[in-house]
Design a protein around this motif. Structure first.
Motif, short mmCIF file in Angstrom:
data_model
loop_
_atom_site.label_atom_id
_atom_site.label_comp_id
_atom_site.label_asym_id
_atom_site.label_seq_id
_atom_site.Cartn_x
_atom_site.Cartn_y
_atom_site.Cartn_z
N GLY A 1 -1.32 4.01 17.46
CA GLY A 1 -1.61 4.31 16.06
C GLY A 1 -2.78 5.28 15.98
O GLY A 1 -3.27 5.79 16.99
N TYR A 2 -3.24 5.49 14.75
CA TYR A 2 -4.31 6.46 14.52
C TYR A 2 -5.65 5.75 14.34
O TYR A 2 -5.75 4.75 13.61
CB TYR A 2 -3.98 7.31 13.30
N SER B 1 1.83 0.29 -0.87
CA SER B 1 2.19 -1.12 -0.99
C SER B 1 1.99 -1.91 0.29
O SER B 1 1.83 -3.14 0.25
CB SER B 1 3.66 -1.24 -1.42
N GLN B 2 1.98 -1.24 1.44
CA GLN B 2 1.83 -1.95 2.71
C GLN B 2 1.27 -1.01 3.77
O GLN B 2 1.55 0.19 3.77
CB GLN B 2 3.17 -2.50 3.18
N ILE B 3 0.45 -1.58 4.66
CA ILE B 3 -0.10 -0.84 5.80
C ILE B 3 0.32 -1.57 7.06
O ILE B 3 0.24 -2.80 7.15
CB ILE B 3 -1.64 -0.76 5.73
N ASP B 4 0.78 -0.82 8.05
CA ASP B 4 1.21 -1.40 9.32
C ASP B 4 0.28 -0.93 10.43
O ASP B 4 -0.16 0.23 10.45
CB ASP B 4 2.65 -0.99 9.63
N ILE C 1 -3.75 2.49 12.72
CA ILE C 1 -2.70 2.51 11.71
C ILE C 1 -1.49 3.26 12.25
O ILE C 1 -1.60 4.38 12.75
CB ILE C 1 -3.21 3.17 10.41
N SER C 2 -0.32 2.62 12.12
CA SER C 2 0.92 3.23 12.62
C SER C 2 1.84 3.71 11.50
O SER C 2 2.60 4.65 11.71
CB SER C 2 1.67 2.24 13.52
N SER C 3 1.80 3.08 10.34
CA SER C 3 2.67 3.51 9.24
C SER C 3 2.16 2.93 7.93
O SER C 3 1.36 1.99 7.90
CB SER C 3 4.12 3.07 9.47
#
Length: 275
Positions: A92-93, A137-140, A231-233
């Motif tokens: 992720g970042y 709405s969502q963080i993955d 964070i990936s998406s």
């Protein structure tokens, strides 16, 4: 550009999924951003790591005498400055702030740094910039540090005033930033975590800060010095206002006269038959 709330009665919602890992890092990190089904998204990195340093002369004394010694003193300015976003090991970042050394170990965290004996608070944030108002709405998360992990999220009305501000001043500036913020627990496994931003479901903005838990943005308990993730998406939504209903059908004047004449003719015919 402004922060607004959606009205479910007169607004349609379109859902999007931005998998950062599905794109080249050079494109994700480009100022021109990525097009996600017609919505442009770019990211930048920020951290409150601005410091100032000065050299003081201190006298040190030993049994054989005293002598001057130059000492560098660092002061934490508690202001936000740009940092460097980067893809980290395919998970992720993360963010490398200006007080950290280079390398591929970076996360988005609130660990802080020690500079010349002074501890400098460091809350790191990715800024997601959209070319239209959206709701995240969502963080993955492709990775997080495990137990007791939280994320803070802030929608703001513009991005120009982030630099040289403090996180607390961003929240309190309701004149030009109109910040709306909240914090959330990260759930799921260490390599497959997520946070559902339910309490911000009616908030729409072009600019969203997403970063390590900071109680300034919403205190949900726990510690705000041990959070770290990549964070990936993200999942986000946009408002689609439905078109107005068509106007009522207009009957032309000649047509109306014809209908009236036909009706009058039927009345006269019935009367004539009744005589």
């Amino acid at each position: 550009m402004h922060v607004s709330s959606a009205n479910a009665e007169d607004t349609l919602i379109k859902e999007y999924s931005y998998d950062l890992m599905a794109h080249n890092a050079s494109d994700v990190l480009s100022p021109s951003g990525i097009d996600i089904n017609g919505v442009n998204v770019s990211i930048s990195a920020w951290a409150d790591t601005a410091t100032s340093s000065q050299t003081d002369v201190q006298w040190q004394c030993r049994r054989w005498g005293c002598y001057p010694r130059q000492v560098t003193v660092t002061h934490d300015l508690d202001t936000v400055e740009s940092a460097t976003a980067q893809l980290v090991n395919g998970w992720g970042y993360g963010i490398r702030n200006d007080l950290e050394s280079g390398g591929s170990h970076q996360t988005i965290d609130n660990y802080g740094e020690s500079i010349n004996g002074t501890f400098v608070d460091s809350f790191e944030y990715l800024l997601f910039s959209f070319d239209s108002e959206v709701n995240i709405s969502q963080i993955d998360f492709g990775w997080h540090a495990g137990y007791d992990q939280q994320v803070s999220v802030v929608s703001i009305a513009n991005s120009a005033e982030i630099e040289s501000a403090s996180w607390s001043s961003i929240v309190s500036n309701q004149t030009t930033l109109n910040a709306i913020s909240a914090s959330f627990n990260i759930v799921g496994s260490q390599n497959n975590g997520s946070a559902n931003l339910q309490s911000l479901s009616n908030t729409y903005s072009n600019y969203w800060l997403v970063g390590a838990y900071n109680k300034t943005f919403g205190d949900i308990g726990g510690h705000d010095y041990n959070d770290a993730f990549k964070i990936s998406s993200i999942q986000f939504e946009s408002k689609l206002t439905p078109p107005p209903p068509p106007p009522p059908t207009q009957v032309s004047e000649p047509g109306a006269l014809a209908l009236m004449s036909l009706g009058l003719g039927l009345v006269l015919y019935r009367r004539k038959r009744g005589v």
